[in-house]
Structures are given as C-alpha cells and as structure tokens.
Design a protein around this motif. Structure first.
Motif, mmCIF file in Angstrom:
data_model
loop_
_atom_site.group_PDB
_atom_site.id
_atom_site.type_symbol
_atom_site.label_atom_id
_atom_site.label_comp_id
_atom_site.label_asym_id
_atom_site.label_seq_id
_atom_site.Cartn_x
_atom_site.Cartn_y
_atom_site.Cartn_z
ATOM 1 N N UNK A 67 0.823 -1.207 0.000
ATOM 2 C CA UNK A 67 0.000 0.000 0.000
ATOM 3 C C UNK A 67 0.865 1.269 0.000
ATOM 4 N N UNK A 68 1.949 1.286 0.766
ATOM 5 C CA UNK A 68 2.830 2.459 0.807
ATOM 6 C C UNK A 68 3.488 2.713 -0.540
ATOM 7 N N UNK A 69 3.712 1.676 -1.311
ATOM 8 C CA UNK A 69 4.322 1.830 -2.633
ATOM 9 C C UNK A 69 3.315 2.185 -3.717
ATOM 10 N N UNK A 70 2.104 1.598 -3.665
ATOM 11 C CA UNK A 70 1.145 1.702 -4.775
ATOM 12 C C UNK A 70 -0.145 2.452 -4.440
ATOM 13 N N UNK A 71 -0.343 2.874 -3.222
ATOM 14 C CA UNK A 71 -1.570 3.557 -2.774
ATOM 15 C C UNK A 71 -2.836 2.746 -3.008
ATOM 16 N N UNK A 72 -2.703 1.480 -3.038
ATOM 17 C CA UNK A 72 -3.825 0.539 -3.152
ATOM 18 C C UNK A 72 -3.362 -0.781 -2.548
ATOM 19 N N UNK A 73 -4.296 -1.538 -2.020
ATOM 20 C CA UNK A 73 -3.944 -2.855 -1.484
ATOM 21 C C UNK A 73 -3.913 -3.872 -2.625
ATOM 22 N N UNK A 74 -3.039 -4.838 -2.518
ATOM 23 C CA UNK A 74 -2.897 -5.865 -3.553
ATOM 24 C C UNK A 74 -4.160 -6.713 -3.612
ATOM 25 N N UNK A 75 -4.547 -7.076 -4.835
ATOM 26 C CA UNK A 75 -5.769 -7.857 -5.032
ATOM 27 C C UNK A 75 -5.494 -9.360 -5.118
ATOM 28 N N UNK A 76 -4.213 -9.737 -5.160
ATOM 29 C CA UNK A 76 -3.887 -11.162 -5.168
ATOM 30 C C UNK A 76 -2.585 -11.398 -4.411
ATOM 31 N N UNK A 77 -2.389 -12.606 -4.006
ATOM 32 C CA UNK A 77 -1.220 -12.963 -3.203
ATOM 33 C C UNK A 77 0.077 -12.905 -4.009
ATOM 34 N N UNK A 78 -0.026 -13.139 -5.323
ATOM 35 C CA UNK A 78 1.160 -13.094 -6.172
ATOM 36 C C UNK A 78 1.771 -11.694 -6.184
ATOM 37 N N UNK A 90 -1.649 -31.873 1.485
ATOM 38 C CA UNK A 90 -0.832 -32.134 0.297
ATOM 39 C C UNK A 90 0.546 -32.662 0.683
ATOM 40 N N UNK A 91 0.713 -33.040 1.941
ATOM 41 C CA UNK A 91 1.987 -33.573 2.398
ATOM 42 C C UNK A 91 2.923 -32.531 2.982
ATOM 43 N N UNK A 92 2.442 -31.298 3.173
ATOM 44 C CA UNK A 92 3.266 -30.229 3.739
ATOM 45 C C UNK A 92 3.051 -30.062 5.229
ATOM 46 N N UNK A 93 3.336 -28.845 5.718
ATOM 47 C CA UNK A 93 3.237 -28.577 7.154
ATOM 48 C C UNK A 93 2.144 -27.575 7.513
ATOM 49 N N UNK A 94 1.688 -26.760 6.561
ATOM 50 C CA UNK A 94 0.709 -25.697 6.850
ATOM 51 C C UNK A 94 -0.675 -26.286 7.090
ATOM 52 N N UNK A 95 -1.343 -25.770 8.109
ATOM 53 C CA UNK A 95 -2.702 -26.221 8.434
ATOM 54 C C UNK A 95 -3.763 -25.247 7.951
ATOM 55 N N UNK A 96 -3.343 -24.087 7.441
ATOM 56 C CA UNK A 96 -4.296 -23.060 7.017
ATOM 57 C C UNK A 96 -4.036 -22.628 5.583
ATOM 58 N N UNK A 97 -5.114 -22.495 4.821
ATOM 59 C CA UNK A 97 -5.065 -21.961 3.470
ATOM 60 C C UNK A 97 -5.332 -20.467 3.553
ATOM 61 N N UNK A 98 -4.427 -19.658 3.026
ATOM 62 C CA UNK A 98 -4.547 -18.197 3.077
ATOM 63 C C UNK A 98 -5.128 -17.699 1.759
ATOM 64 N N UNK A 99 -6.130 -16.814 1.851
ATOM 65 C CA UNK A 99 -6.786 -16.249 0.661
ATOM 66 C C UNK A 99 -7.076 -14.770 0.885
ATOM 67 N N UNK A 100 -7.028 -13.997 -0.191
ATOM 68 C CA UNK A 100 -7.497 -12.612 -0.154
ATOM 69 C C UNK A 100 -8.956 -12.621 -0.569
ATOM 70 N N UNK A 101 -9.817 -12.161 0.293
ATOM 71 C CA UNK A 101 -11.254 -12.159 0.011
ATOM 72 C C UNK A 101 -11.605 -10.963 -0.858
ATOM 73 N N UNK A 102 -11.117 -9.793 -0.463
ATOM 74 C CA UNK A 102 -11.354 -8.574 -1.241
ATOM 75 C C UNK A 102 -10.246 -7.574 -0.948
ATOM 76 N N UNK A 103 -10.009 -6.703 -1.908
ATOM 77 C CA UNK A 103 -8.993 -5.661 -1.732
ATOM 78 C C UNK A 103 -9.275 -4.520 -2.699
#
Length: 141
Positions: A67-78, A90-103
């Motif tokens: 946000x400080x760089x672009x004056x808008x929040x990112x709309x995707x994790x990439x 999937x054989x990993x260690x993370x127990x939570x799936x992270x998603x951006x709902x809206x931005x």
C-alpha cells in the motif's frame, strides 16, 4: 525342614497390592485423565490457531508495504509475493489456506481457513484480518 518352619513360611505374609488397591489406583488415574485431556486438547488447538494468526499478520505486513508503494492494497497474493506453504493435506506442514477475500484502495480482507478439523466435529476454523490488522476468529473449531 521341620514342620514348624514349614508352617511359618506358608503363613508368612507377602508384601504386595490387593486387587481393591489396584482398582482404586486405576479409578484415580482415570479421573485425573478425564480432567487433564480436555485442557490438553484446548492448549493444542490454541497452538495450532497461532499458525493462522502468524500467517495473517505476515500478510498484513506485506499488504502495508504494498500500500505504501502503490496507494492501493494488492488484489492477489502473487502481487505481494506471498507464497502459501504446502498444506498438510498435500503432504506439507501448513494447516491453514490463506486467501485474499477482497482488496481495493480503501482496505482488504484476507482469511485463513483450516484444512484440518482439529476436534473432529466437521467444522473447520476460519480467521480473518483487515487493513487495520484486526485478526479475528470468524468460525471457531
């Protein structure tokens, strides 16, 4: 061995526990376990939920920087260069799936959804965070 020594050896009381004493000890252990197990499960659930809070906090820091760089929040994790760790499903260690709902330019909402049913009741834990950094549990497990 004479008869009096033989009689003394048979009637000599041996040390040990009676069946009643063993049963009482087992009942006491059972009661203690009944009291301790729910606390233990609660502590482990809270420890696992810490993962969601930490991941969402990291995402919040990335969103603030973006946000400080672009004056808008990112709309995707990439755009944030946020990489989801491989999930336990999937054989990993993370127990939570992270998603951006809206931005948008005003704010964002991200959520962490558990892929593990911690207490096996069919309900999966969901946490959310907003642009203010307010992390809250939306669906308790």
């Amino acid at each position: 061995m004479n008869r009096s020594n033989y009689h003394k050896s048979i009637t000599k009381k041996t040390s040990g526990f009676t069946l009643i004493e063993l049963l009482i000890a087992l009942v006491i252990v059972g009661i203690l376990l009944t009291l301790a197990v729910p606390r233990y499960l609660s502590v482990t659930r809270k420890a696992k939920e810490t993962e969601a809070k930490m991941m969402l906090s990291h995402l919040h820091q990335l969103q603030e920087s973006y946000y400080f760089e672009h004056d808008i929040y990112a709309v995707n994790l990439e755009s944030l260069e946020f990489e989801q760790e491989k999930l336990v499903s999937e054989g990993g260690k993370a127990r939570y799936l992270i998603e951006l709902v809206e931005a948008n330019s005003d704010g964002y909402v991200a959520k962490a959804t558990s892929v593990v049913d911690f207490d096996k009741d069919g309900v999966f834990s969901v946490w959310e965070i907003d642009q203010e950094g307010n992390a809250k549990r939306v669906v308790p497990d």
